[in-house]
Motif scaffolding. Sequence first.
Motif, PDB file in Angstrom:
ATOM      1  N   LYS A   1       0.691   0.363  -5.929  1.00  0.00           N
ATOM      2  CA  LYS A   1      -0.548   1.051  -5.549  1.00  0.00           C
ATOM      3  C   LYS A   1      -1.299   1.572  -6.776  1.00  0.00           C
ATOM      4  CE  LYS A   1       1.570   4.057  -3.106  1.00  0.00           C
ATOM      5  NZ  LYS A   1       2.911   3.618  -3.451  1.00  0.00           N
ATOM      6  N   THR A   2      -0.582   2.247  -7.662  1.00  0.00           N
ATOM      7  CA  THR A   2      -1.231   2.827  -8.835  1.00  0.00           C
ATOM      8  C   THR A   2      -1.771   1.737  -9.747  1.00  0.00           C
ATOM      9  OG1 THR A   2       0.122   4.826  -8.716  1.00  0.00           O
ATOM     10  CG2 THR A   2      -0.912   4.338 -10.839  1.00  0.00           C
ATOM     11  N   LYS A   3      -1.030   0.669  -9.914  1.00  0.00           N
ATOM     12  CA  LYS A   3      -1.501  -0.446 -10.741  1.00  0.00           C
ATOM     13  C   LYS A   3      -2.794  -1.030 -10.168  1.00  0.00           C
ATOM     14  CE  LYS A   3       0.071  -4.746 -12.805  1.00  0.00           C
ATOM     15  NZ  LYS A   3       1.160  -5.688 -12.985  1.00  0.00           N
ATOM     16  N   THR A   4      -2.845  -1.177  -8.852  1.00  0.00           N
ATOM     17  CA  THR A   4      -4.067  -1.663  -8.193  1.00  0.00           C
ATOM     18  C   THR A   4      -5.222  -0.693  -8.419  1.00  0.00           C
ATOM     19  OG1 THR A   4      -2.762  -2.799  -6.512  1.00  0.00           O
ATOM     20  CG2 THR A   4      -5.054  -2.314  -5.965  1.00  0.00           C
ATOM     21  N   MET A   5      -4.951   0.606  -8.282  1.00  0.00           N
ATOM     22  CA  MET A   5      -5.987   1.610  -8.475  1.00  0.00           C
ATOM     23  C   MET A   5      -6.501   1.602  -9.912  1.00  0.00           C
ATOM     24  SD  MET A   5      -5.885   5.717  -8.465  1.00  0.00           S
ATOM     25  CE  MET A   5      -5.288   5.569 -10.131  1.00  0.00           C
ATOM     26  N   ILE A   6      -5.610   1.456 -10.886  1.00  0.00           N
ATOM     27  CA  ILE A   6      -6.009   1.409 -12.291  1.00  0.00           C
ATOM     28  C   ILE A   6      -6.954   0.233 -12.524  1.00  0.00           C
ATOM     29  CG2 ILE A   6      -5.168   0.929 -14.634  1.00  0.00           C
ATOM     30  CD1 ILE A   6      -2.624   2.553 -13.833  1.00  0.00           C
TER      31      ILE A   6
ATOM     32  N   ASP B   1      -5.017   9.468  -7.164  1.00  0.00           N
ATOM     33  CA  ASP B   1      -3.692   8.863  -7.167  1.00  0.00           C
ATOM     34  C   ASP B   1      -2.672   9.833  -6.576  1.00  0.00           C
ATOM     35  OD1 ASP B   1      -1.837   6.834  -7.713  1.00  0.00           O
ATOM     36  OD2 ASP B   1      -1.323   7.712  -9.649  1.00  0.00           O
ATOM     37  N   ALA B   2      -1.717   9.271  -5.842  1.00  0.00           N
ATOM     38  CA  ALA B   2      -0.577  10.028  -5.299  1.00  0.00           C
ATOM     39  C   ALA B   2      -1.024  11.178  -4.393  1.00  0.00           C
ATOM     40  CB  ALA B   2       0.316  10.526  -6.423  1.00  0.00           C
ATOM     41  N   THR B   3      -1.825  10.854  -3.425  1.00  0.00           N
ATOM     42  CA  THR B   3      -2.396  11.877  -2.533  1.00  0.00           C
ATOM     43  C   THR B   3      -1.327  12.728  -1.857  1.00  0.00           C
ATOM     44  OG1 THR B   3      -4.209  10.341  -2.122  1.00  0.00           O
ATOM     45  CG2 THR B   3      -4.039  12.240  -0.670  1.00  0.00           C
ATOM     46  N   PHE B   4      -0.265  12.104  -1.365  1.00  0.00           N
ATOM     47  CA  PHE B   4       0.784  12.863  -0.684  1.00  0.00           C
ATOM     48  C   PHE B   4       1.577  13.738  -1.647  1.00  0.00           C
ATOM     49  CE2 PHE B   4       1.266   9.942   3.305  1.00  0.00           C
ATOM     50  CZ  PHE B   4       0.067  10.437   3.790  1.00  0.00           C
TER      51      PHE B   4
ATOM     52  N   GLU C   1      -4.266   5.753  13.227  1.00  0.00           N
ATOM     53  CA  GLU C   1      -5.108   4.643  13.685  1.00  0.00           C
ATOM     54  C   GLU C   1      -6.580   4.857  13.332  1.00  0.00           C
ATOM     55  OE1 GLU C   1      -5.946   1.047  15.250  1.00  0.00           O
ATOM     56  OE2 GLU C   1      -3.918   1.855  15.304  1.00  0.00           O
ATOM     57  N   ARG C   2      -7.063   6.083  13.427  1.00  0.00           N
ATOM     58  CA  ARG C   2      -8.484   6.367  13.230  1.00  0.00           C
ATOM     59  C   ARG C   2      -8.982   6.126  11.815  1.00  0.00           C
ATOM     60  NH1 ARG C   2      -8.640  12.804  12.739  1.00  0.00           N
ATOM     61  NH2 ARG C   2      -6.422  13.106  12.337  1.00  0.00           N
ATOM     62  N   ILE C   3      -8.071   6.052  10.823  1.00  0.00           N
ATOM     63  CA  ILE C   3      -8.525   5.779   9.461  1.00  0.00           C
ATOM     64  C   ILE C   3      -7.960   4.472   8.899  1.00  0.00           C
ATOM     65  CG2 ILE C   3      -8.976   8.194   8.916  1.00  0.00           C
ATOM     66  CD1 ILE C   3      -6.339   8.155   7.268  1.00  0.00           C
ATOM     67  N   ARG C   4      -7.294   3.689   9.717  1.00  0.00           N
ATOM     68  CA  ARG C   4      -6.735   2.425   9.233  1.00  0.00           C
ATOM     69  C   ARG C   4      -7.822   1.451   8.781  1.00  0.00           C
ATOM     70  NH1 ARG C   4      -1.755   1.276  13.421  1.00  0.00           N
ATOM     71  NH2 ARG C   4      -0.536   3.076  12.723  1.00  0.00           N
ATOM     72  N   LYS C   5      -9.006   1.610   9.294  1.00  0.00           N
ATOM     73  CA  LYS C   5     -10.116   0.722   8.922  1.00  0.00           C
ATOM     74  C   LYS C   5     -10.465   0.823   7.442  1.00  0.00           C
ATOM     75  CE  LYS C   5     -13.338   4.179  10.598  1.00  0.00           C
ATOM     76  NZ  LYS C   5     -14.125   4.552  11.752  1.00  0.00           N
ATOM     77  N   TYR C   6     -10.025   1.881   6.766  1.00  0.00           N
ATOM     78  CA  TYR C   6     -10.324   2.076   5.357  1.00  0.00           C
ATOM     79  C   TYR C   6      -9.275   1.447   4.432  1.00  0.00           C
ATOM     80  CZ  TYR C   6     -13.405   5.599   7.373  1.00  0.00           C
ATOM     81  OH  TYR C   6     -14.356   6.246   8.118  1.00  0.00           O
ATOM     82  N   GLN C   7      -8.185   0.955   5.006  1.00  0.00           N
ATOM     83  CA  GLN C   7      -7.138   0.329   4.192  1.00  0.00           C
ATOM     84  C   GLN C   7      -7.643  -0.963   3.562  1.00  0.00           C
ATOM     85  OE1 GLN C   7      -3.228  -0.106   5.952  1.00  0.00           O
ATOM     86  NE2 GLN C   7      -3.542   1.692   7.234  1.00  0.00           N
ATOM     87  N   ILE C   8      -7.238  -1.163   2.322  1.00  0.00           N
ATOM     88  CA  ILE C   8      -7.602  -2.424   1.643  1.00  0.00           C
ATOM     89  C   ILE C   8      -6.336  -3.196   1.300  1.00  0.00           C
ATOM     90  CG2 ILE C   8      -9.791  -1.614   0.757  1.00  0.00           C
ATOM     91  CD1 ILE C   8      -8.409  -1.151  -1.932  1.00  0.00           C
TER      92      ILE C   8
END
Length: 136
Positions: free
Chosen positions: A13-18, A85-88, A129-136
Motif C-alpha cells: 500500500k505504501t509503495k503504491t501511495m509513494i 499513510d497508515a490511517t488506522f 460498504e458505503r465507502i467501498r466505491k473509493y477503493q482503487i
Amino acid sequence: MIKLIVGHKGSGKTKTMIQMANDAVKTSNGNVVCVEKGIQLNYDLNYQIRLVDIDQYGVNEYNALLGFLCGLMAGNYDITDIFVDATFKICGKDPEKFADMVERLYKLTSANGLTVVFTVSCEPEEVPERIRKYQI
C-alpha cells in the motif's frame, strides 16, 4: 475526490501511495502533501512534496484528523493532492468512524477538486460498504 488503497500489512500500500504522490507532483499545478506517522518516507518522496509528521500535532482520532486535513486545505488553497499513510495507525482501527470521516471529507474535496488518498490496513471486505466505491 477520495481514493482508498486497501490491503493487509505488507501488501504494498505504501509503495503504491509513494508512486502516486511522486506522479502527482509531476503534474500538479499546486502543492502535494503527504501526512504520515513519523517521517519514514523522507527519502522516498520527491523533495517537492510537503511531508507532515502527524505525531507532532497530537492527532489520534478521526474527528481530529478531519479537522487537521480541513486546516491544511484552509491554510493553503494551492493544495491539489493529500496523501495519508497508515490511517488506522494514526486514528485506530474503527472502520465505521473512518467511513464517517471519509463521507464528510468527500463533500469538501468534491467542491474544490482536491484529491485525498488514504492507505488503510485491512482486508477489502472490512471496509464499510458505503465507502467501498473509493477503493482503487
